[in-house]
Design a protein around this motif. Structure first.
Motif, PDB file in Angstrom:
ATOM      1  N   ASP A 150       6.658   0.554 -10.822  1.00 19.81           N
ATOM      2  CA  ASP A 150       6.296   1.502 -11.870  1.00 19.81           C
ATOM      3  C   ASP A 150       5.306   2.535 -11.344  1.00 19.81           C
ATOM      4  O   ASP A 150       5.434   3.733 -11.624  1.00 19.81           O
ATOM      5  CB  ASP A 150       5.693   0.744 -13.057  1.00 19.81           C
ATOM      6  CG  ASP A 150       5.257   1.671 -14.171  1.00 19.81           C
ATOM      7  OD1 ASP A 150       6.130   2.151 -14.918  1.00 19.81           O
ATOM      8  OD2 ASP A 150       4.041   1.923 -14.294  1.00 19.81           O
ATOM      9  N   ALA A 151       4.326   2.069 -10.557  1.00 20.58           N
ATOM     10  CA  ALA A 151       3.357   3.002  -9.969  1.00 20.58           C
ATOM     11  C   ALA A 151       4.042   3.971  -9.020  1.00 20.58           C
ATOM     12  O   ALA A 151       3.708   5.159  -8.979  1.00 20.58           O
ATOM     13  CB  ALA A 151       2.266   2.224  -9.232  1.00 20.58           C
TER      14      ALA A 151
ATOM     15  N   VAL B 259      -1.463  -0.732  -3.785  1.00 20.86           N
ATOM     16  CA  VAL B 259      -0.343  -1.003  -2.873  1.00 20.86           C
ATOM     17  C   VAL B 259       0.371   0.299  -2.531  1.00 20.86           C
ATOM     18  O   VAL B 259       0.713   0.558  -1.368  1.00 20.86           O
ATOM     19  CB  VAL B 259       0.636  -2.011  -3.505  1.00 20.86           C
ATOM     20  CG1 VAL B 259       1.828  -2.247  -2.575  1.00 20.86           C
ATOM     21  CG2 VAL B 259      -0.068  -3.318  -3.817  1.00 20.86           C
ATOM     22  N   ILE B 260       0.580   1.134  -3.539  1.00 15.67           N
ATOM     23  CA  ILE B 260       1.248   2.414  -3.319  1.00 15.67           C
ATOM     24  C   ILE B 260       0.389   3.323  -2.446  1.00 15.67           C
ATOM     25  O   ILE B 260       0.901   4.018  -1.555  1.00 15.67           O
ATOM     26  CB  ILE B 260       1.562   3.091  -4.668  1.00 15.67           C
ATOM     27  CG1 ILE B 260       2.544   2.233  -5.463  1.00 15.67           C
ATOM     28  CG2 ILE B 260       2.124   4.481  -4.455  1.00 15.67           C
ATOM     29  CD1 ILE B 260       3.827   1.896  -4.729  1.00 15.67           C
ATOM     30  N   ALA B 261      -0.909   3.311  -2.671  1.00 17.97           N
ATOM     31  CA  ALA B 261      -1.801   4.129  -1.838  1.00 17.97           C
ATOM     32  C   ALA B 261      -1.706   3.717  -0.380  1.00 17.97           C
ATOM     33  O   ALA B 261      -1.686   4.561   0.528  1.00 17.97           O
ATOM     34  CB  ALA B 261      -3.238   4.013  -2.344  1.00 17.97           C
TER      35      ALA B 261
ATOM     36  N   GLY C 159       0.885   2.264   1.033  1.00 20.25           N
ATOM     37  CA  GLY C 159       2.198   2.692   1.503  1.00 20.25           C
ATOM     38  C   GLY C 159       2.225   4.170   1.838  1.00 20.25           C
ATOM     39  O   GLY C 159       2.845   4.581   2.830  1.00 20.25           O
ATOM     40  N   ARG C 160       1.551   4.970   1.041  1.00 16.17           N
ATOM     41  CA  ARG C 160       1.529   6.416   1.304  1.00 16.17           C
ATOM     42  C   ARG C 160       0.806   6.740   2.605  1.00 16.17           C
ATOM     43  O   ARG C 160       1.111   7.745   3.248  1.00 16.17           O
ATOM     44  CB  ARG C 160       0.879   7.155   0.133  1.00 16.17           C
ATOM     45  CG  ARG C 160       1.735   7.157  -1.124  1.00 16.17           C
ATOM     46  CD  ARG C 160       1.245   8.172  -2.142  1.00 16.17           C
ATOM     47  NE  ARG C 160       2.002   8.065  -3.386  1.00 16.17           N
ATOM     48  CZ  ARG C 160       3.220   8.545  -3.567  1.00 16.17           C
ATOM     49  NH1 ARG C 160       3.830   9.165  -2.563  1.00 16.17           N
ATOM     50  NH2 ARG C 160       3.841   8.407  -4.722  1.00 16.17           N
ATOM     51  N   ARG C 161      -0.142   5.901   2.990  1.00 19.54           N
ATOM     52  CA  ARG C 161      -0.816   6.123   4.269  1.00 19.54           C
ATOM     53  C   ARG C 161       0.155   5.936   5.438  1.00 19.54           C
ATOM     54  O   ARG C 161      -0.018   6.527   6.494  1.00 19.54           O
ATOM     55  CB  ARG C 161      -2.017   5.189   4.407  1.00 19.54           C
ATOM     56  CG  ARG C 161      -3.251   5.669   3.652  1.00 19.54           C
ATOM     57  CD  ARG C 161      -4.497   4.895   4.033  1.00 19.54           C
ATOM     58  NE  ARG C 161      -4.555   3.603   3.351  1.00 19.54           N
ATOM     59  CZ  ARG C 161      -5.080   3.420   2.144  1.00 19.54           C
ATOM     60  NH1 ARG C 161      -5.583   4.448   1.474  1.00 19.54           N
ATOM     61  NH2 ARG C 161      -5.112   2.222   1.604  1.00 19.54           N
ATOM     62  N   VAL C 162       1.161   5.105   5.224  1.00 13.60           N
ATOM     63  CA  VAL C 162       2.181   4.890   6.262  1.00 13.60           C
ATOM     64  C   VAL C 162       3.225   5.992   6.207  1.00 13.60           C
ATOM     65  O   VAL C 162       3.567   6.625   7.214  1.00 13.60           O
ATOM     66  CB  VAL C 162       2.864   3.513   6.080  1.00 13.60           C
ATOM     67  CG1 VAL C 162       3.986   3.334   7.104  1.00 13.60           C
ATOM     68  CG2 VAL C 162       1.839   2.397   6.185  1.00 13.60           C
ATOM     69  N   SER C 163       3.759   6.242   4.999  1.00 14.27           N
ATOM     70  CA  SER C 163       4.778   7.281   4.819  1.00 14.27           C
ATOM     71  C   SER C 163       4.829   7.665   3.350  1.00 14.27           C
ATOM     72  O   SER C 163       5.394   6.933   2.529  1.00 14.27           O
ATOM     73  CB  SER C 163       6.157   6.797   5.278  1.00 14.27           C
ATOM     74  OG  SER C 163       7.163   7.726   4.915  1.00 14.27           O
ATOM     75  N   ALA C 164       4.234   8.812   3.026  1.00 10.11           N
ATOM     76  CA  ALA C 164       4.247   9.269   1.636  1.00 10.11           C
ATOM     77  C   ALA C 164       5.675   9.482   1.151  1.00 10.11           C
ATOM     78  O   ALA C 164       6.031   9.127   0.027  1.00 10.11           O
ATOM     79  CB  ALA C 164       3.441  10.557   1.501  1.00 10.11           C
ATOM     80  N   ALA C 165       6.506  10.040   2.016  1.00 13.37           N
ATOM     81  CA  ALA C 165       7.901  10.269   1.630  1.00 13.37           C
ATOM     82  C   ALA C 165       8.627   8.946   1.431  1.00 13.37           C
ATOM     83  O   ALA C 165       9.463   8.814   0.536  1.00 13.37           O
ATOM     84  CB  ALA C 165       8.612  11.113   2.687  1.00 13.37           C
ATOM     85  N   GLY C 166       8.309   7.940   2.251  1.00 10.03           N
ATOM     86  CA  GLY C 166       8.953   6.637   2.104  1.00 10.03           C
ATOM     87  C   GLY C 166       8.672   6.023   0.745  1.00 10.03           C
ATOM     88  O   GLY C 166       9.560   5.446   0.110  1.00 10.03           O
TER      89      GLY C 166
ATOM     90  N   GLN D 251       7.429  -2.364   5.246  1.00  9.45           N
ATOM     91  CA  GLN D 251       7.739  -3.755   4.923  1.00  9.45           C
ATOM     92  C   GLN D 251       6.476  -4.612   5.023  1.00  9.45           C
ATOM     93  O   GLN D 251       6.219  -5.466   4.170  1.00  9.45           O
ATOM     94  CB  GLN D 251       8.806  -4.302   5.858  1.00  9.45           C
ATOM     95  CG  GLN D 251       9.040  -5.813   5.697  1.00  9.45           C
ATOM     96  CD  GLN D 251       9.921  -6.390   6.782  1.00  9.45           C
ATOM     97  OE1 GLN D 251      11.126  -6.391   6.651  1.00  9.45           O
ATOM     98  NE2 GLN D 251       9.309  -6.877   7.863  1.00  9.45           N
ATOM     99  N   ASN D 252       5.691  -4.384   6.048  1.00  6.12           N
ATOM    100  CA  ASN D 252       4.465  -5.164   6.231  1.00  6.12           C
ATOM    101  C   ASN D 252       3.489  -4.960   5.069  1.00  6.12           C
ATOM    102  O   ASN D 252       2.785  -5.890   4.666  1.00  6.12           O
ATOM    103  CB  ASN D 252       3.796  -4.794   7.555  1.00  6.12           C
ATOM    104  CG  ASN D 252       4.623  -5.204   8.758  1.00  6.12           C
ATOM    105  OD1 ASN D 252       5.498  -6.072   8.655  1.00  6.12           O
ATOM    106  ND2 ASN D 252       4.379  -4.569   9.896  1.00  6.12           N
ATOM    107  N   VAL D 253       3.444  -3.742   4.525  1.00  3.87           N
ATOM    108  CA  VAL D 253       2.600  -3.476   3.363  1.00  3.87           C
ATOM    109  C   VAL D 253       3.043  -4.343   2.188  1.00  3.87           C
ATOM    110  O   VAL D 253       2.227  -4.943   1.479  1.00  3.87           O
ATOM    111  CB  VAL D 253       2.642  -1.986   2.979  1.00  3.87           C
ATOM    112  CG1 VAL D 253       1.927  -1.747   1.639  1.00  3.87           C
ATOM    113  CG2 VAL D 253       2.000  -1.134   4.065  1.00  3.87           C
TER     114      VAL D 253
END
Length: 303
Positions: free
Chosen positions: A60-61, A75-77, A79-86, A240-242
């Motif tokens: 949802d986030a 968690v989303i933040a 993930g965005r550090r790894v790939s915002a587009a991902g 995936q690791n995130v």
């Protein structure tokens, strides 16, 4: 969200994201913590654990919803550090869900079993299907109790929609449950949705065997619709690791592994492809970025 759920602040005193002053709780979800997946009576209070992220709320986030907590947004933040587009692939996945359900309804499919459905949001399965076939029947299945709390609002005004709190791995229990058996007619074609769910199941849980058990119950003319994280670029493994660190589970698979879920069925055009390329509404800008490459999806029919 608290007004919608009616359970008040969580045990840690957290309030929904968007309300200032909340400090996210730490701690990862255990991969074996499925104690709250059993079906619940409709009047039983729903306990929402806000001390750790949940798959439904994190999704949802990711799509810009409001029904999550700061611990999920964290968690989303990350993930965005790894790939915002991902991370934006969640929105791409939601758009494909809309296209896929619309396609199924246009083919005359009027009953849907949506596994790992997540939180209802704008243009979810029942809304898309019932816009074309008003009496289309939809059963949502998810193991997060927050989905049930939102589902109660649906049930109050839509007698063609059911919500079941259960672990998708408990195939026989789900198929025999009164919210499914008798409500859906398995002697007729069904749209079986596994949209962004299989990559949350580990190999040792035998997701392939689970898929085969569901497929065996489908009548000819039924469709299987799958989207799945794919190891299509190097940063995908880090994403995936995130998931694993935050949620306790998450598994990328190869195109070949994902294709095998459709064994015994006829994969429809355009096949198993990056999500933006599956029957797009208009021209698609290529090359695709990570939002379009992280997940692949496809649909097959049982002849």
């Amino acid at each position: 969200m608290a007004d919608q759920i009616n359970e008040g602040p969580g045990q840690d005193g957290a309030t929904p994201t968007g309300i200032s002053g909340e400090t996210p709780a730490s701690g990862a979800a255990s991969s074996s913590d499925w104690s709250w997946t059993a079906a619940r009576p409709s009047q039983e209070p729903v306990a929402i654990d806000t001390s750790k992220p949940s798959i439904a709320r994190v999704y949802d986030a990711a799509i810009g919803g409001k029904d999550h907590y700061a611990v999920d947004a964290a968690v989303i933040a990350e993930g965005r550090r790894v790939s915002a587009a991902g991370v934006n692939s969640a929105r791409v996945n939601r758009d494909l869900l809309i296209r896929g359900v619309r396609y199924l309804a246009e083919q005359g499919i009027d009953q849907f079993l949506d596994l790992g459905s997540g939180l209802p949001s704008a243009q979810n399965t029942h809304e898309v299907a019932q816009a074309i076939i008003p009496q289309a029947r939809v059963v949502y299945v998810d193991n997060d109790p927050i989905v049930l709390s939102h589902g109660r609002a649906l049930l109050a005004k839509n007698n063609c929609t059911k919500v079941l709190t259960a672990n998708v791995l408990d195939v026989e229990e789900i198929l025999a449950h009164p919210e499914v058996d008798g409500f859906l007619d398995f002697s007729r074609p069904i749209g079986l949705l596994m949209v962004a769910v299989l990559h949350h199941l580990l190999d040792e849980e035998d997701p392939a065997g689970m898929v085969e058990t569901y497929k065996a119950r489908l009548a000819p003319g039924s469709h299987l619709f799958i989207t799945h994280f794919c190891n299509s670029f190097p940063e995908a493994r880090t994403l995936q690791n995130v998931l694993v660190q935050s949620l306790g589970r998450g598994q990328l698979r190869s195109r070949e592994e994902i294709t095998r879920y459709f064994d015994g069925m006829e994969l429809l055009e355009p096949g198993l492809v990056p999500l933006p390329l599956w029957r797009p509404n208009g021209p698609v800008s290529e090359p695709l970025d990570h939002s379009g490459l992280l997940m692949i999806g496809g649909m097959a029919i049982k002849r």
